[in-house]
Write a protein that holds these residues in place. Structure first.
Motif, PDB file in Angstrom:
ATOM      1  N   GLY A  51       0.816  -1.220   0.000  1.00 21.84           N
ATOM      2  CA  GLY A  51       0.000   0.000   0.000  1.00 21.84           C
ATOM      3  C   GLY A  51       0.842   1.258   0.000  1.00 21.84           C
ATOM      4  O   GLY A  51       0.513   2.239  -0.670  1.00 21.84           O
ATOM      5  N   LEU A  52       1.945   1.243   0.734  1.00 21.97           N
ATOM      6  CA  LEU A  52       2.802   2.425   0.798  1.00 21.97           C
ATOM      7  C   LEU A  52       3.450   2.733  -0.549  1.00 21.97           C
ATOM      8  O   LEU A  52       3.653   3.892  -0.896  1.00 21.97           O
ATOM      9  CB  LEU A  52       3.882   2.237   1.876  1.00 21.97           C
ATOM     10  CG  LEU A  52       3.382   2.168   3.312  1.00 21.97           C
ATOM     11  CD1 LEU A  52       4.530   1.861   4.268  1.00 21.97           C
ATOM     12  CD2 LEU A  52       2.679   3.454   3.709  1.00 21.97           C
ATOM     13  N   LEU A  53       3.770   1.690  -1.309  1.00 21.73           N
ATOM     14  CA  LEU A  53       4.388   1.905  -2.621  1.00 21.73           C
ATOM     15  C   LEU A  53       3.440   2.584  -3.604  1.00 21.73           C
ATOM     16  O   LEU A  53       3.883   3.185  -4.584  1.00 21.73           O
ATOM     17  CB  LEU A  53       4.881   0.577  -3.198  1.00 21.73           C
ATOM     18  CG  LEU A  53       6.119  -0.010  -2.519  1.00 21.73           C
ATOM     19  CD1 LEU A  53       6.419  -1.399  -3.073  1.00 21.73           C
ATOM     20  CD2 LEU A  53       7.318   0.909  -2.669  1.00 21.73           C
ATOM     21  N   GLN A  54       2.155   2.519  -3.338  1.00 21.98           N
ATOM     22  CA  GLN A  54       1.171   3.165  -4.207  1.00 21.98           C
ATOM     23  C   GLN A  54       0.965   4.633  -3.855  1.00 21.98           C
ATOM     24  O   GLN A  54       0.370   5.382  -4.628  1.00 21.98           O
ATOM     25  CB  GLN A  54      -0.160   2.428  -4.130  1.00 21.98           C
ATOM     26  CG  GLN A  54      -0.082   1.006  -4.638  1.00 21.98           C
ATOM     27  CD  GLN A  54      -1.368   0.239  -4.403  1.00 21.98           C
ATOM     28  OE1 GLN A  54      -2.394   0.799  -4.044  1.00 21.98           O
ATOM     29  NE2 GLN A  54      -1.304  -1.065  -4.613  1.00 21.98           N
ATOM     30  N   CYS A  55       1.446   5.043  -2.700  1.00 22.25           N
ATOM     31  CA  CYS A  55       1.254   6.428  -2.252  1.00 22.25           C
ATOM     32  C   CYS A  55       2.155   7.374  -3.042  1.00 22.25           C
ATOM     33  O   CYS A  55       3.319   7.069  -3.286  1.00 22.25           O
ATOM     34  CB  CYS A  55       1.552   6.551  -0.759  1.00 22.25           C
ATOM     35  SG  CYS A  55       0.421   5.607   0.271  1.00 22.25           S
ATOM     36  N   GLN A  56       1.614   8.537  -3.398  1.00 20.03           N
ATOM     37  CA  GLN A  56       2.352   9.529  -4.193  1.00 20.03           C
ATOM     38  C   GLN A  56       2.891  10.678  -3.351  1.00 20.03           C
ATOM     39  O   GLN A  56       3.799  11.380  -3.787  1.00 20.03           O
ATOM     40  CB  GLN A  56       1.434  10.092  -5.284  1.00 20.03           C
ATOM     41  CG  GLN A  56       0.900   9.043  -6.229  1.00 20.03           C
ATOM     42  CD  GLN A  56       1.991   8.393  -7.063  1.00 20.03           C
ATOM     43  OE1 GLN A  56       2.892   9.069  -7.541  1.00 20.03           O
ATOM     44  NE2 GLN A  56       1.923   7.089  -7.213  1.00 20.03           N
ATOM     45  N   THR A  57       2.324  10.882  -2.157  1.00 20.10           N
ATOM     46  CA  THR A  57       2.740  12.009  -1.314  1.00 20.10           C
ATOM     47  C   THR A  57       2.993  11.535   0.109  1.00 20.10           C
ATOM     48  O   THR A  57       2.556  10.448   0.505  1.00 20.10           O
ATOM     49  CB  THR A  57       1.655  13.105  -1.280  1.00 20.10           C
ATOM     50  OG1 THR A  57       0.487  12.559  -0.639  1.00 20.10           O
ATOM     51  CG2 THR A  57       1.303  13.593  -2.676  1.00 20.10           C
ATOM     52  N   VAL A  58       3.678  12.373   0.866  1.00 18.46           N
ATOM     53  CA  VAL A  58       3.938  12.069   2.269  1.00 18.46           C
ATOM     54  C   VAL A  58       2.623  11.974   3.039  1.00 18.46           C
ATOM     55  O   VAL A  58       2.449  11.071   3.862  1.00 18.46           O
ATOM     56  CB  VAL A  58       4.867  13.138   2.901  1.00 18.46           C
ATOM     57  CG1 VAL A  58       4.994  12.943   4.398  1.00 18.46           C
ATOM     58  CG2 VAL A  58       6.232  13.113   2.249  1.00 18.46           C
ATOM     59  N   SER A  59       1.701  12.866   2.752  1.00 20.31           N
ATOM     60  CA  SER A  59       0.415  12.812   3.466  1.00 20.31           C
ATOM     61  C   SER A  59      -0.360  11.546   3.120  1.00 20.31           C
ATOM     62  O   SER A  59      -1.074  11.004   3.966  1.00 20.31           O
ATOM     63  CB  SER A  59      -0.426  14.062   3.195  1.00 20.31           C
ATOM     64  OG  SER A  59      -0.719  14.156   1.825  1.00 20.31           O
ATOM     65  N   ALA A  60      -0.199  11.041   1.895  1.00 21.19           N
ATOM     66  CA  ALA A  60      -0.848   9.781   1.527  1.00 21.19           C
ATOM     67  C   ALA A  60      -0.243   8.618   2.311  1.00 21.19           C
ATOM     68  O   ALA A  60      -0.963   7.712   2.737  1.00 21.19           O
ATOM     69  CB  ALA A  60      -0.717   9.534   0.031  1.00 21.19           C
ATOM     70  N   HIS A  63      -1.585   8.876   5.826  1.00 22.22           N
ATOM     71  CA  HIS A  63      -2.984   8.437   5.801  1.00 22.22           C
ATOM     72  C   HIS A  63      -3.056   6.905   5.737  1.00 22.22           C
ATOM     73  O   HIS A  63      -3.851   6.281   6.442  1.00 22.22           O
ATOM     74  CB  HIS A  63      -3.704   9.061   4.597  1.00 22.22           C
ATOM     75  CG  HIS A  63      -5.130   8.655   4.471  1.00 22.22           C
ATOM     76  ND1 HIS A  63      -6.124   9.192   5.263  1.00 22.22           N
ATOM     77  CD2 HIS A  63      -5.737   7.753   3.662  1.00 22.22           C
ATOM     78  CE1 HIS A  63      -7.280   8.640   4.941  1.00 22.22           C
ATOM     79  NE2 HIS A  63      -7.077   7.761   3.966  1.00 22.22           N
ATOM     80  N   TRP A  64      -2.235   6.296   4.894  1.00 23.44           N
ATOM     81  CA  TRP A  64      -2.225   4.831   4.766  1.00 23.44           C
ATOM     82  C   TRP A  64      -1.852   4.188   6.107  1.00 23.44           C
ATOM     83  O   TRP A  64      -2.507   3.248   6.545  1.00 23.44           O
ATOM     84  CB  TRP A  64      -1.254   4.386   3.679  1.00 23.44           C
ATOM     85  CG  TRP A  64      -1.247   2.899   3.538  1.00 23.44           C
ATOM     86  CD1 TRP A  64      -0.458   2.011   4.233  1.00 23.44           C
ATOM     87  CD2 TRP A  64      -2.110   2.104   2.730  1.00 23.44           C
ATOM     88  NE1 TRP A  64      -0.777   0.720   3.887  1.00 23.44           N
ATOM     89  CE2 TRP A  64      -1.780   0.749   2.961  1.00 23.44           C
ATOM     90  CE3 TRP A  64      -3.111   2.407   1.826  1.00 23.44           C
ATOM     91  CZ2 TRP A  64      -2.430  -0.289   2.306  1.00 23.44           C
ATOM     92  CZ3 TRP A  64      -3.750   1.369   1.178  1.00 23.44           C
ATOM     93  CH2 TRP A  64      -3.411   0.032   1.428  1.00 23.44           C
ATOM     94  N   LEU A  65      -0.797   4.690   6.733  1.00 26.06           N
ATOM     95  CA  LEU A  65      -0.360   4.095   8.004  1.00 26.06           C
ATOM     96  C   LEU A  65      -1.453   4.178   9.066  1.00 26.06           C
ATOM     97  O   LEU A  65      -1.690   3.210   9.796  1.00 26.06           O
ATOM     98  CB  LEU A  65       0.925   4.779   8.505  1.00 26.06           C
ATOM     99  CG  LEU A  65       2.190   4.453   7.733  1.00 26.06           C
ATOM    100  CD1 LEU A  65       3.355   5.315   8.232  1.00 26.06           C
ATOM    101  CD2 LEU A  65       2.534   2.979   7.826  1.00 26.06           C
ATOM    102  N   VAL A  66      -2.118   5.317   9.142  1.00 26.81           N
ATOM    103  CA  VAL A  66      -3.173   5.497  10.144  1.00 26.81           C
ATOM    104  C   VAL A  66      -4.371   4.597   9.860  1.00 26.81           C
ATOM    105  O   VAL A  66      -4.932   3.984  10.763  1.00 26.81           O
ATOM    106  CB  VAL A  66      -3.622   6.978  10.215  1.00 26.81           C
ATOM    107  CG1 VAL A  66      -4.885   7.135  11.040  1.00 26.81           C
ATOM    108  CG2 VAL A  66      -2.513   7.844  10.777  1.00 26.81           C
ATOM    109  N   ASN A  67      -4.751   4.479   8.604  1.00 24.16           N
ATOM    110  CA  ASN A  67      -5.992   3.781   8.259  1.00 24.16           C
ATOM    111  C   ASN A  67      -5.854   2.297   7.960  1.00 24.16           C
ATOM    112  O   ASN A  67      -6.855   1.587   7.957  1.00 24.16           O
ATOM    113  CB  ASN A  67      -6.667   4.485   7.079  1.00 24.16           C
ATOM    114  CG  ASN A  67      -7.168   5.852   7.464  1.00 24.16           C
ATOM    115  OD1 ASN A  67      -7.901   5.997   8.425  1.00 24.16           O
ATOM    116  ND2 ASN A  67      -6.730   6.862   6.746  1.00 24.16           N
ATOM    117  N   HIS A  68      -4.649   1.808   7.704  1.00 24.70           N
ATOM    118  CA  HIS A  68      -4.503   0.411   7.315  1.00 24.70           C
ATOM    119  C   HIS A  68      -3.663  -0.422   8.283  1.00 24.70           C
ATOM    120  O   HIS A  68      -3.769  -1.647   8.270  1.00 24.70           O
ATOM    121  CB  HIS A  68      -3.929   0.312   5.901  1.00 24.70           C
ATOM    122  CG  HIS A  68      -4.857   0.868   4.869  1.00 24.70           C
ATOM    123  ND1 HIS A  68      -5.922   0.150   4.362  1.00 24.70           N
ATOM    124  CD2 HIS A  68      -4.910   2.085   4.285  1.00 24.70           C
ATOM    125  CE1 HIS A  68      -6.579   0.895   3.501  1.00 24.70           C
ATOM    126  NE2 HIS A  68      -5.989   2.082   3.434  1.00 24.70           N
TER     127      HIS A  68
END
Length: 143
Positions: A51-60, A63-68
């Protein structure tokens, strides 16, 4: 900005499920004097890797870490710690406690420690080592 500062500052509360937080805290207490937080931080990132590899920004990423991360299970951390970090953890723990025992990861196949030995040994240290072996073997933890 350090992505792992908030989860570490909160000791993973709000990022991992309460069961996994309890497991992380237990492992850190068992290995007192050996800093396991870097391994658990690496584990958090590795277990969220796809999931982290799909993130484009630091905020993404945040967000991924908090929600997944709350979906992660104890068994996932145990398998990762055993598969990727076992050797390094074993060396650190052996150095700290000056006696080899099972690392602070779960074993899927190991037998229970001999209960009688815990009560026949007179040394308090042997009792503590026996308790650590039991807890480190993962018996008593469920996910």
């Amino acid at each position: 900005r350090n992505l792992l500062h908030p989860p570490v500052r909160r000791l993973f509360v709000g990022y991992l499920s309460i069961e996994v937080v309890g497991y992380v805290w237990d492992q850190c207490m068992i290995a007192s004097g050996v800093d396991l937080l870097p391994w658990f931080c690496a584990g958090l990132l590795l277990l969220n890797r796809s999931g982290l590899l799909q993130c484009q920004t630091v905020s993404a990423v945040e967000h991924w870490l908090v929600n997944h991360s709350s979906k992660l299970k104890i068994r996932q951390f145990q398998n990762l710690m055993d598969g990727r970090f076992r050797k390094e953890l074993q060396e650190k723990l052996d150095k700290k406690f000056s006696k080899s025992f099972e690392p602070v990861v779960d074993s899927l196949t190991g037998p229970l420690p001999p209960w009688e030995e815990w009560f026949t040994k007179r040394s308090k240290r042997n009792l503590v080592v026996g308790a650590i072996r039991f807890i480190a073997s993962g018996h008593g933890f469920s996910d």
